[in-house]
Scaffold this motif. Sequence first.
Motif, PDB file in Angstrom:
ATOM      1  N   ASP A 196       0.761  -1.359   0.000  1.00  0.00           N
ATOM      2  CA  ASP A 196       0.016   0.001  -0.050  1.00  0.00           C
ATOM      3  C   ASP A 196       0.902   1.168  -0.161  1.00  0.00           C
ATOM      4  N   SER A 197       1.978   1.286  -0.021  1.00  0.00           N
ATOM      5  CA  SER A 197       2.956   2.379  -0.426  1.00  0.00           C
ATOM      6  C   SER A 197       3.381   2.555  -1.920  1.00  0.00           C
ATOM      7  N   ILE A 198       2.606   1.693  -2.667  1.00  0.00           N
ATOM      8  CA  ILE A 198       3.261   1.830  -4.027  1.00  0.00           C
ATOM      9  C   ILE A 198       1.999   2.162  -4.982  1.00  0.00           C
ATOM     10  N   ASP A 199       2.043   3.270  -5.732  1.00  0.00           N
ATOM     11  CA  ASP A 199       0.837   3.890  -6.510  1.00  0.00           C
ATOM     12  C   ASP A 199       0.397   2.615  -7.427  1.00  0.00           C
ATOM     13  N   ALA A 200      -0.760   2.459  -7.448  1.00  0.00           N
ATOM     14  CA  ALA A 200      -1.191   1.223  -8.367  1.00  0.00           C
ATOM     15  C   ALA A 200      -2.206   1.831  -8.953  1.00  0.00           C
ATOM     16  N   MET A 201      -2.536   2.641  -9.623  1.00  0.00           N
ATOM     17  CA  MET A 201      -3.620   3.317 -10.483  1.00  0.00           C
ATOM     18  C   MET A 201      -4.497   2.236 -11.067  1.00  0.00           C
ATOM     19  N   PRO A 202      -5.811   2.206 -10.996  1.00  0.00           N
ATOM     20  CA  PRO A 202      -6.695   3.141 -10.212  1.00  0.00           C
ATOM     21  C   PRO A 202      -6.843   2.936  -8.718  1.00  0.00           C
ATOM     22  N   TYR A 203      -6.160   2.159  -8.083  1.00  0.00           N
ATOM     23  CA  TYR A 203      -6.427   1.981  -6.724  1.00  0.00           C
ATOM     24  C   TYR A 203      -5.699   3.138  -5.832  1.00  0.00           C
ATOM     25  N   GLU A 204      -6.511   3.354  -4.920  1.00  0.00           N
ATOM     26  CA  GLU A 204      -6.125   4.476  -3.910  1.00  0.00           C
ATOM     27  C   GLU A 204      -4.623   3.951  -3.207  1.00  0.00           C
ATOM     28  N   THR A 205      -3.870   4.903  -2.691  1.00  0.00           N
ATOM     29  CA  THR A 205      -2.640   4.450  -2.031  1.00  0.00           C
ATOM     30  C   THR A 205      -2.667   5.605  -0.854  1.00  0.00           C
ATOM     31  N   THR A 206      -2.755   4.720   0.353  1.00  0.00           N
ATOM     32  CA  THR A 206      -2.849   5.158   1.686  1.00  0.00           C
ATOM     33  C   THR A 206      -1.724   5.226   2.526  1.00  0.00           C
ATOM     34  N   GLY A 207      -0.674   4.377   2.123  1.00  0.00           N
ATOM     35  CA  GLY A 207       0.573   4.324   2.926  1.00  0.00           C
ATOM     36  C   GLY A 207       0.405   3.525   4.030  1.00  0.00           C
ATOM     37  N   SER A 220      -4.159   8.445  -8.806  1.00  0.00           N
ATOM     38  CA  SER A 220      -3.861   9.278  -9.806  1.00  0.00           C
ATOM     39  C   SER A 220      -2.565   8.966 -10.382  1.00  0.00           C
ATOM     40  N   ARG A 221      -1.856   7.985  -9.876  1.00  0.00           N
ATOM     41  CA  ARG A 221      -0.325   7.769 -10.328  1.00  0.00           C
ATOM     42  C   ARG A 221      -0.105   6.115 -10.381  1.00  0.00           C
ATOM     43  N   ALA A 222       0.633   5.889 -11.346  1.00  0.00           N
ATOM     44  CA  ALA A 222       1.002   4.437 -11.234  1.00  0.00           C
ATOM     45  C   ALA A 222       2.709   4.191 -11.484  1.00  0.00           C
ATOM     46  N   ALA A 223       3.088   3.462 -10.236  1.00  0.00           N
ATOM     47  CA  ALA A 223       4.562   3.431  -9.941  1.00  0.00           C
ATOM     48  C   ALA A 223       5.152   2.619 -11.214  1.00  0.00           C
ATOM     49  N   THR A 224       6.360   2.862 -11.419  1.00  0.00           N
ATOM     50  CA  THR A 224       6.928   1.995 -12.367  1.00  0.00           C
ATOM     51  C   THR A 224       7.142   0.468 -12.060  1.00  0.00           C
ATOM     52  N   ASP A 225       7.202   0.179 -10.669  1.00  0.00           N
ATOM     53  CA  ASP A 225       6.808  -1.256 -10.412  1.00  0.00           C
ATOM     54  C   ASP A 225       5.644  -1.761 -11.037  1.00  0.00           C
ATOM     55  N   TRP A 226       4.583  -1.112 -10.715  1.00  0.00           N
ATOM     56  CA  TRP A 226       3.166  -1.471 -11.079  1.00  0.00           C
ATOM     57  C   TRP A 226       3.040  -1.532 -12.782  1.00  0.00           C
ATOM     58  N   GLN A 227       3.768  -0.508 -13.418  1.00  0.00           N
ATOM     59  CA  GLN A 227       3.636  -0.714 -14.840  1.00  0.00           C
ATOM     60  C   GLN A 227       3.996  -1.726 -15.432  1.00  0.00           C
ATOM     61  N   HIS A 228       5.335  -2.000 -14.713  1.00  0.00           N
ATOM     62  CA  HIS A 228       6.099  -3.219 -15.134  1.00  0.00           C
ATOM     63  C   HIS A 228       5.246  -4.527 -15.122  1.00  0.00           C
ATOM     64  N   LEU A 229       4.756  -4.680 -14.076  1.00  0.00           N
ATOM     65  CA  LEU A 229       4.093  -5.877 -13.624  1.00  0.00           C
ATOM     66  C   LEU A 229       2.862  -6.087 -14.637  1.00  0.00           C
ATOM     67  N   CYS A 230       2.198  -4.859 -14.760  1.00  0.00           N
ATOM     68  CA  CYS A 230       1.033  -4.892 -16.064  1.00  0.00           C
ATOM     69  C   CYS A 230       1.690  -5.401 -17.256  1.00  0.00           C
TER      70      CYS A 230
END
Length: 234
Positions: A196-207, A220-230
């Motif tokens: 929950d500390s990684i921005d995974a658009m469209p899911y909210e990130t609360t830290g 509103s953002r997508a972390a690089t880790d998330w983009q690569h997994l997708c």
Amino acid sequence: MLADRSLPASDEVEEGDYLLRAPANPVYRGLKLKLFINLVVEGPLFRLFRGNIAKRLGVPQVLSKVDIPEAPMFVPEHWPLPVDVAGTVSVPASASPKERLEAAIEVIPNFLESSAAGRSPHRPGLREYHRAYTKGTCTPWDVASRIVKFLKSKPTYIFISWSGDDILRQAQESTQRYKEGRQLSVLDGVPFTIKDSIDAMPYETTGGTQHLHSWYSLGSRAATDWQHLCLVGF
């Protein structure tokens, strides 16, 4: 940053004795503490009191806008390392996420073909999912449907944010790719969670905390880790 003055380099300074002193810390409680924070620490008077407080704490000087001519400590001292270990595979920086994944799988001998000795049948891993999907014994849709059914059947606090419709949509797309023999990678259709500390658009990130909730992105953002997994269908 514009510096008012510059310190000499460490190799130009003669090392002196370390003086161990007992600091005379000011003790404030209750109303005094609140006034001290509001009027001094967070107010314009802090600069006037800062030097006196520092001396009472045993700090000889407070550095501000000072240039320190030292190399940063976070720079690797032994880089790049020579690649001379047998079996080491070098992946270029320009490689795509799929190419990086394929290189990682190749260095593990018979990873996808070998048996999962000692693994519990209730805890399938990447090997088991990939084998089941390619043989057609089950599909990503079957797995995702059971996951969504479980999440809906009882309240759970494991996940901060999830969407059954989105999970099933991705599973349906992955199932279709396997039917057509064009799966994105060995990770295609394998269920996973993300911290929950990684921005995974469209899911909210609360830290992971309500205290810092407003500081984090709200889908509103997508972390690089998330983009690569997708990109590899994970």
